[in-house]
Scaffold this active site. Structure first.
Site: not given
Length: 581
Positions: A141, A139, A532, A576, A261
């Site tokens: 940061m 991302n 987001h 964020h 998974v």
């Protein structure tokens, strides 16, 4: 109160350890298949949980990560078509964390949103990191916590006072370690030390390199202080290099990569409630399934897309949706995958005079290489900061006409409606968009922070390797399009400040008009996401007939599963999402 700022704390890059003890790439390497806890996802949340749980040496933990650990920085100079990796996990300039450069790589899930009716039917990629650290490894940061009212609102929604800001903020000291910026500049007046931890796990810092437009931004906050007030503190990381690095060398933690998974398995019934203790996974489509068992709990930390997909594949979800795909219903819960919400952005770009922007850095391989060399040798220079040095969170005026018909959707009277992100270069994340080859630019990106549009994540098929249908349903409510329209107007007022008079030449794009219909057309054509996404396994009060998890994050109607990731947040925070998660 952690509220609307312009100055921002950004993360400093932390080097990944050169060796990882209990890191496995194939199931046959696992020394056992039963652990106290099985954590699904080595992302922002899963790594924190692994670190915290492993502090007890008597507790065994297995972390299953679908992605890889690789020289994922190989894409870092893809802008310039370099054929060799120049940046690995021990050398990662903060400026290089950009999701867009992961498209069509093994390090991204390569999701795509469904055609968005609020965006003229457009569809586009939705990047998610498929790598140790998850999206926190790829991302921009930025690390914040949001408004105190976010947490107070969660406490109100769930009926659990433990989520109040006064309780949550106590964890900052354990989580955060404020460190000097890379350039060593005097940070007096740029943050409030009392708001930050000094002995936590995650190193955070102010920007490590100043930019020529910084003084113009600050000057604008002085000139237009009523609308754009300066706030010296908002409260910055890569979880794979901190929490997981702390846990990985503990003998009670095992991490398995390439472990996709496919479902959680019901293993019995406890007091009439379905119990889940086993996790099924496979390395790739067609590969044999492997089952591991959690004696205590399964912790689902697969994110706002992966978590609802796994729940649905496991028979936890809306009955009609599951039966239509031939999936046996184990726990009927129509809230699974619903309530999806996301921050929407519009890239408002201005043409500026040459000399102060960073556009040349992106066009000239020699300039970029020089900047990279400086960072590699000294950890200083333009690459020592993230992509931006300033951002702010703001409210619409209380007299806005929209509030005569719609109640304020912000988490509280001091929480924000929108965000301003300032970039010293051309930025437009619209898929397929080609940046201009010449000129200098200023990006004043506006983002909707308190959207009212809600979407969903649903299964496209019962194939666990098939991507789900991701429908954020952007800009489909009157408030959302009104608010975005007003953010563009606000951006133009910001750009009209005296500080920009000798710098900004003109808007670059179709947002010069002030007519509502023209602005709406511009927004629907240009808007995309800040990545987001939250809410698809939302918290609700105990006993509520809606929601997916109780306030303790245990899955309703099931025993043995707890969810810890952004999917449990009932609405997007004023931040964020890395910090809140």
């Amino acid at each position: 109160m952690v509220v609307p700022p312009v100055a921002v704390l950004l993360v400093s890059c932390i080097c990944f350890p050169s060796s990882l003890a209990a890191l496995y790439t194939e199931p046959r390497q696992l020394p056992r298949h039963t652990y106290d806890y099985v954590i699904v996802g080595a992302g922002n949340a899963g790594n924190v949980i692994a670190s915290r749980l492993s502090e007890d040496p008597r507790t065994s933990i297995l972390v299953l990560e679908a992605g890889v650990r690789a020289s994922w920085r190989a894409w870092f100079l893809s802008w310039y078509q370099h054929s060799r990796p120049i940046c690995d996990q021990t050398a990662c300039p903060p400026f290089g964390n950009e999701t867009e450069h992961l498209l069509d790589t093994p390090y991204d899930w390569n999701y795509t949103v469904t055609p968005q009716k609020g965006l003229n039917g457009r569809t586009f990629p939705y990047n998610r990191g498929k790598i140790l650290g998850g999206s926190s490894s790829v991302n921009y940061m930025v690390h914040q916590y949001g408004s105190s009212e976010d947490y107070d609102k969660i406490a109100e929604i769930t009926g659990d006072a433990g989520w109040n800001w006064d309780n949550v903020k106590r964890n900052i000291g354990k989580h955060e370690k404020i460190v000097p910026p890379a350039d060593g500049h005097d940070t007096t007046g740029q943050y409030i030390p009392a708001n930050h931890g000094t002995n936590g796990m995650l190193s955070v810092s102010l920007p490590g390199s100043s930019q020529l437009i910084d003084s113009r931004v600050i000057a604008t906050t002085r000139e237009l202080s009523e609308e754009f007030p300066f706030n010296e503190d908002m409260g910055a990381g890569i979880s794979a290099t901190t929490y997981l690095a702390a846990a990985i060398n503990r003998p009670n933690v095992h991490v398995l990569l390439n472990a996709h998974v496919t479902k959680l398995l019901r293993t019995g019934t406890i007091q009439g409630v379905p119990s889940f203790r086993s996790v099924e996974f496979a390395g790739k489509p067609g590969a044999p399934s492997i089952i591991v068992t959690a004696r205590r709990e399964i912790v689902l930390s697969a994110g706002s897309i992966g978590t609802p997909q796994i729940l649905l594949l496991s028979g936890i979800g809306a009955r009609d949706e599951l039966e239509a795909l031939g999936i046996p219903v184990v726990v009927e819960n129509p809230s699974v995958g619903k309530n999806l919400s996301d921050h929407v952005l519009v890239p408002n770009i201005f043409r500026v005079k040459d000399g102060e922007s960073l556009d040349a850095l992106f066009r000239d391989p020699a300039l970029f290489k020089a900047a990279l060399d400086e960072w590699m040798e000294t950890k200083r220079g333009v690459l020592a900061s993230s992509m931006l040095n300033h951002m702010g969170y703001f409210r619409l005026p209380s007299t806005s006409s929209i509030f005569s018909t719609i109640s304020d959707p912000a988490s509280g009277p001091k929480a924000s409606h929108w965000e301003l992100i300032v970039t010293n270069f051309y930025i437009n994340p619209k898929p397929g968009h080609i940046p201009p080859e010449t000129g200098s630019y200023l990006g004043l990106v506006s983002a909707l922070i308190s959207p009212t549009s809600r979407g969903s994540v649903t299964l496209a098929s019962a194939d666990p390797f098939a991507h789900p249908l991701i429908d954020p349903n952007y800009l489909t409510t009157p408030f959302d399009i009104f608010a975005m329209r007003e953010t563009v107007r606000a951006v133009k007022r910001f750009a009209a400040a005296e500080a920009w008079k000798d710098y900004i030449i003109a808007p670059f794009g179709n947002f010069s008009s002030d007519v509502d219909a023209d602005l709406d057309a511009y927004i629907r054509d240009q808007a995309s996401t800040v990545y987001h996404m939250v809410g698809t396994a939302s918290m609700s009060p105990r006993g509520a007939e809606w929601g997916v998890v109780d306030p303790d994050l245990k899955v309703k109607g099931a025993e043995g599963i707890r969810i810890v990731d952004a999917s449990v947040l009932p609405f997007p925070p004023n931040a964020h999402t890395q910090g809140p998660v």
